[in-house]
Design an enzyme around this catalytic site. Structure first.
Site, mmCIF file in Angstrom:
data_model
loop_
_atom_site.group_PDB
_atom_site.id
_atom_site.type_symbol
_atom_site.label_atom_id
_atom_site.label_comp_id
_atom_site.label_asym_id
_atom_site.label_seq_id
_atom_site.Cartn_x
_atom_site.Cartn_y
_atom_site.Cartn_z
ATOM 1 N N GLU A 254 0.797 -1.136 0.169
ATOM 2 C CA GLU A 254 -0.009 0.042 0.030
ATOM 3 C C GLU A 254 0.995 1.268 -0.136
ATOM 4 O OE1 GLU A 254 -1.669 3.109 0.646
ATOM 5 O OE2 GLU A 254 -2.008 2.512 2.677
ATOM 6 N N CYS A 288 -1.069 9.359 2.569
ATOM 7 C CA CYS A 288 -1.167 8.842 1.533
ATOM 8 C C CYS A 288 -2.405 9.275 0.579
ATOM 9 C CB CYS A 288 -1.050 7.199 1.447
ATOM 10 S SG CYS A 288 -2.467 6.493 2.200
#
Length: 487
Positions: A254, A288
């Protein structure tokens, strides 16, 4: 921190290998980013310590996998309760160690509680199928524990981004090697060790191993490790993926994002800039899912830029442990230099600085940049700082092309008419689409992940994704008599 606190002090200068040990290669200072003050000392794990931890974890995992679903679920439920009971202390560490405002720190702890409760349902979740067969036999598939799982977590949401893999991996019968970012290894590592030990997790199943490149390589290459769960930058993720691929290990990546927020014609500008401000400046843009690009329709572009800049000028910046602020410090000097460098290069490339700028010391103020070229570094790069670049579009197809022009594909927000937003959603490559919300969103029960350079298609969260991530599929056949063979 008092010895009578929940976290205690027995971990100072040590690593966790089922109990606190001085067997790491060295110690280092845990630094408060807002002040530069030393908060504690922790041990760092070298390659030898990691390999020894992996051996212990593999031995403990075999017995853990044989425990009943009810026993494993009980540990996860107790862990969930402990997060709630000790929320104030743990959130205080997140504020000081990660530079988080209190609301964000409290969110991390409450999410850790939710993830543990969600994970408590995994041991009893169905994990197999009865399959058809052309042979006179029963045919089944079942999911079995992967074995030892390595979790490598970053600094920005240190508790959430550790617990979201640690809890389901343990619930499904695995052992875990956790390598938290050394900058946030108390709230992202020590706290987990303390909670799970207090919850009754048998010794050896969770090892907390802060460290640098040597430790990172070792938690990937240790022979006992079968699955790696990595959250971090795309550059680091590529190296982890390359190593795991060479060793034929499963890896869940991720990674980064340069997420777009598309503001459609006719959108409420005040509401849209509130969403955009949160998306770009929550936790200083160190997420993110941060809104890295604001794509605004020509008809409301100027109004949006000015309204967003007005919000930037009114948001207080400072030490979240000492005053009520909206933005805290950037995590460390290296990241501050990078953010300021991108702001400077953006202006040199022709961008207009509307609000904010480089700032001073540990803090970068909320910044708005307008009139950026498609090649401007503030438009093309993941900044990981409180910078809101604002571009424009005229047609829906142009908006889709601009969204897809990024190599990342993590999260997208669309503000305005729902029907138009749904049309746009069908045209973009992204792991998440949030209509009439900004780009930063997650829940304990949803499959979270990205496309393109934002990850390798893996997901965390929810029973289906977690079972896929942390178990292996085994095929079983069964006959009433030994099968006849022509040999």
């Amino acid at each position: 921190m008092s010895a009578n606190s929940f976290l205690g002090t027995d971990w100072h200068g040590k690593i966790f290998i089922g109990s606190w040990s001085g067997g790491g290669s060295d110690t280092y200072d845990v630094i408060e980013p807002a002040t530069g003050e030393t908060l504690a000392r922790l041990g760092t794990a070298n390659g030898f310590a990691v390999r020894a931890a992996a051996t212990r974890a593999a031995a403990a995992q075999k017995e853990w996998a044989r425990t009943t679903p009810a026993e494993r679920a009980a540990v996860l439920r107790r862990a969930a309760a402990l997060w709630a009971e000790n929320a104030e202390e743990i959130a205080g560490w997140i504020v000081r160690e990660a530079g988080s405002i209190p609301a964000k720190a409290e969110l991390e702890v409450s999410t850790a509680e939710q993830i543990c409760y969600e994970s408590a349902g995994l041991p009893s979740h169905p994990k197999g199928q009865v399959l058809t067969s052309n042979e006179p036999r029963w045919s089944f598939s079942r999911r079995v524990p992967a074995g030892v799982v390595s979790v490598i977590a970053p600094f920005n949401f240190p508790l959430i981004l550790s617990i979201r893999s640690v809890a389901p991996a343990l619930a499904l019968g695995n052992a875990v090697l956790l390598k938290p970012d050394p900058r946030t290894a108390v709230c992202g590592g020590v706290a987990l060790a303390r909670v799970f030990a207090e919850a009754g997790l048998p010794e050896g199943l969770l090892q907390v191993l802060p460290g640098g490149l040597e430790a990172g390589e070792a938690v990937v290459t240790a022979p006992e490790v079968s699955v790696i769960s990595f959250t971090g930058s795309t550059a680091a993720g590529r190296k982890v993926g390359e190593t795991a691929g060479r060793l034929l290990k499963r890896v869940h990546l991720e990674l980064g994002g340069n997420n777009a927020l598309v503001v459609l014609p006719g959108a409420d500008v005040e509401a849209a800039t509130s969403a955009g401000a949160f998306g770009s400046w929550m936790h200083q843009g160190q997420i993110c899912m941060t809104t890295g690009r604001h794509l605004v329709h020509d008809s409301i572009y100027d109004e949006y830029v000015e309204a967003l800049a007005a919000r930037a000028r009114n948001l207080p910046v400072g030490d979240p442990a000492k005053e009520q602020v909206a933005l805290g410090p950037i995590i460390d000097e290296n990241q501050r230099i990078r953010v300021r460098d991108i702001i400077d290069k953006a202006q040199a490339d022709g961008a207009r600085l509307v609000a904010g700028g480089a700032g001073e010391g540990a803090f970068v103020p909320p910044t708005v940049l307008a009139e950026l070229s498609p090649s401007n570094p503030a438009w093309t790069q993941e900044i990981f700082g409180p910078v809101a670049p604002v571009g424009r579009f005229s047609t829906l197809d142009e908006a889709a092309d601009l969204v897809n022009a990024s190599e990342y594909g993590l999260s997208l927000g669309i503000l305005g008419d729902v029907g138009t937003a749904l049309e746009l959603a069908d045209l973009v490559d992204t792991g998440k689409v949030h209509i009439n919300e900004q780009t930063v969103s997650d829940e304990a029960n949803v499959p979270f992940g990205g496309m393109k350079d934002s990850g390798n298609g893996s997901r965390f969260g929810g029973a289906e994704a977690n079972i896929e991530a942390f178990t292996e599929t085994q095929w079983i056949t069964m006959r009433s008599q030994i099968a006849p063979y022509p040999f």
